[in-house]
Design a protein around this motif. Sequence first.
Motif, PDB file in Angstrom:
ATOM      1  N   VAL A 152      -3.962  14.285   2.999  1.00 43.19           N
ATOM      2  CA  VAL A 152      -4.205  15.050   1.772  1.00 43.19           C
ATOM      3  C   VAL A 152      -3.304  14.497   0.667  1.00 43.19           C
ATOM      4  N   VAL A 153      -2.030  14.260   1.009  1.00 44.02           N
ATOM      5  CA  VAL A 153      -1.105  13.536   0.140  1.00 44.02           C
ATOM      6  C   VAL A 153      -0.545  12.383   0.955  1.00 44.02           C
ATOM      7  N   GLU A 154      -0.540  11.204   0.383  1.00 42.77           N
ATOM      8  CA  GLU A 154      -0.025  10.027   1.086  1.00 42.77           C
ATOM      9  C   GLU A 154       1.218   9.508   0.370  1.00 42.77           C
ATOM     10  N   LEU A 155       2.302   9.358   1.110  1.00 44.25           N
ATOM     11  CA  LEU A 155       3.555   8.828   0.575  1.00 44.25           C
ATOM     12  C   LEU A 155       3.901   7.534   1.289  1.00 44.25           C
ATOM     13  N   GLU A 156       4.508   6.609   0.578  1.00 44.65           N
ATOM     14  CA  GLU A 156       4.939   5.357   1.195  1.00 44.65           C
ATOM     15  C   GLU A 156       6.461   5.287   1.231  1.00 44.65           C
ATOM     16  N   ALA A 157       7.012   5.081   2.421  1.00 46.11           N
ATOM     17  CA  ALA A 157       8.438   4.812   2.549  1.00 46.11           C
ATOM     18  C   ALA A 157       8.647   3.335   2.235  1.00 46.11           C
ATOM     19  N   PRO A 158       9.330   2.999   1.128  1.00 44.31           N
ATOM     20  CA  PRO A 158       9.393   1.599   0.702  1.00 44.31           C
ATOM     21  C   PRO A 158      10.225   0.738   1.646  1.00 44.31           C
ATOM     22  N   PRO A 159       9.852  -0.532   1.803  1.00 50.15           N
ATOM     23  CA  PRO A 159      10.668  -1.437   2.624  1.00 50.15           C
ATOM     24  C   PRO A 159      12.018  -1.678   1.964  1.00 50.15           C
ATOM     25  N   LEU A 160      13.004  -2.046   2.760  1.00 46.62           N
ATOM     26  CA  LEU A 160      14.355  -2.213   2.231  1.00 46.62           C
ATOM     27  C   LEU A 160      14.434  -3.359   1.224  1.00 46.62           C
ATOM     28  N   ARG A 161      13.572  -4.369   1.362  1.00 45.78           N
ATOM     29  CA  ARG A 161      13.598  -5.488   0.407  1.00 45.78           C
ATOM     30  C   ARG A 161      13.245  -5.029  -1.007  1.00 45.78           C
ATOM     31  N   ASP A 162      12.546  -3.890  -1.127  1.00 51.28           N
ATOM     32  CA  ASP A 162      12.226  -3.325  -2.442  1.00 51.28           C
ATOM     33  C   ASP A 162      13.278  -2.324  -2.899  1.00 51.28           C
ATOM     34  N   ARG A 163      14.348  -2.181  -2.106  1.00 53.38           N
ATOM     35  CA  ARG A 163      15.435  -1.253  -2.440  1.00 53.38           C
ATOM     36  C   ARG A 163      16.774  -1.986  -2.343  1.00 53.38           C
ATOM     37  N   ALA A 164      16.810  -3.224  -2.841  1.00 51.75           N
ATOM     38  CA  ALA A 164      18.006  -4.050  -2.669  1.00 51.75           C
ATOM     39  C   ALA A 164      19.262  -3.384  -3.222  1.00 51.75           C
TER      40      ALA A 164
END
Length: 476
Positions: free
Chosen positions: A308-320
């Motif tokens: 119903v709602v989709e969330l993405e846990a971002p990869p660590l490379r996108d959270r340097a």
Amino acid sequence: MSEIDAPESGAAGRVLVVDDERNIRSTLRMTLAGEGYATDLAADGAEAEAVLAATPPDCVLLDLRLPGANGIELLKRWKVQHPGIPVILMSGEATLTEALEGLKLGAYDFFEKPLLAPRVINAVARAVEKKAMFECATGEGGERLVGSSPRLNALLADVAKIAPLKTRVLITGESGTGKDLVARAIHQLSARAKKRFVKINCAAIPSELIESELFGHVKGAFTGAVQARRGHFEAAHGGTLFLDEVGEMSLSAQAKMLRALQSGEITPVGSDLTIKVDVRVVAATNRDLKAEVEVGNFREDLYYRLAVVELEAPPLRDRASDVPLLTRHFADQITAENGLGDKNFAPETLAALAAYRWPGNIRELRNVVERLMILGGPVVGLVDLPAEIRAAALLAGPTAAVPGTPSVASGPGVAAAFQPTSWESFKSESERRFLVQTLRSCQGNVSEAARVLGVERTTVHKWLKLHQIEKQHYIV
């Protein structure tokens, strides 16, 4: 001298305002007091740090132009020393480069002066809510969501919106990105927080047993069922059921799961009786469930029930920018768990860790930090890092390319092609190119460009005017 509100005030939270203009400090104090916030005031970095040490706030409003240490320097320091406190930047003179640098370093928001009270109040409310999320979104073993990068901030903002609702959520993302912590944060911020959070790893349970695990069974339902057993759905009644790696569930279990979600009732294996349950289902997967639906491995109707709602846990490379904070968090955790002596990390070590791509994401980073805490010296240096991380740091080089600037060729003739210029001219041209490219990528939509840059629409218009950028420059 800094000014601190009386302890009994501020039911809504505590805010630290750091600005060298007395009128702005006073105006913000009155504005925030009207919303129920206790407000501490500081005229410079030294006063602010004294307040941070004495009475840590729930949010900081920080001017970029201060005597002594400027706002960017203070932001860098505080994101290490006080990672859980959101910082909102303010300025009447900030350039695009400064605003973007502040947001990249983890500032929660940026406001251009003169400040508009409704926007400030709204941003402070969201920032205080974010701090509360960091404090309550904890899981087993003290694990929690750590970081202040734009990607994590955006995810946390979405979590804060949907957590109070009954909406089902599907969390996607690569292995090791902390999907279980996102699920736990949703539970902790919901009205179900005082009830149970029940986690089931669908990949770790044999397909022939998963129905029993989910719905329970009666005595004698199958070989080995020597007594009745309630399932996870019933155990989670009134609370949250977290289905980790839901993409691994068998098609037969998916069919029963669909019926349970549709009716709110379950039937234990071997029983004819139905049991009414009130459960919020949060699911997670590292698979592309849409692709699995296409090949027949996952039911389409169940996918739409779960997502119903989709969330993405971002990869660590996108959270340097979160890597140094996570490194310190894991180092403290491992020190406490194993009785080890505390260790510091050299700046070049943290830079190398941040430059690495982390295919195993946060789980891999924790393993590396544990190794460093056990085998590294008192100050962990580059020599202590695994070979693949040192190699990645060498390949990354000492500097990173500036977005929007032209690439520089290598080989004969480069020196002749390079035209020296002043630093201010270089910054101005880089900002101009970056703005043009951003607007082109947003099809000329200024509002969308403001959202991407994390600033107000009026700020983008100000920068366009400053750099004399017209529509014909970015609409092609």
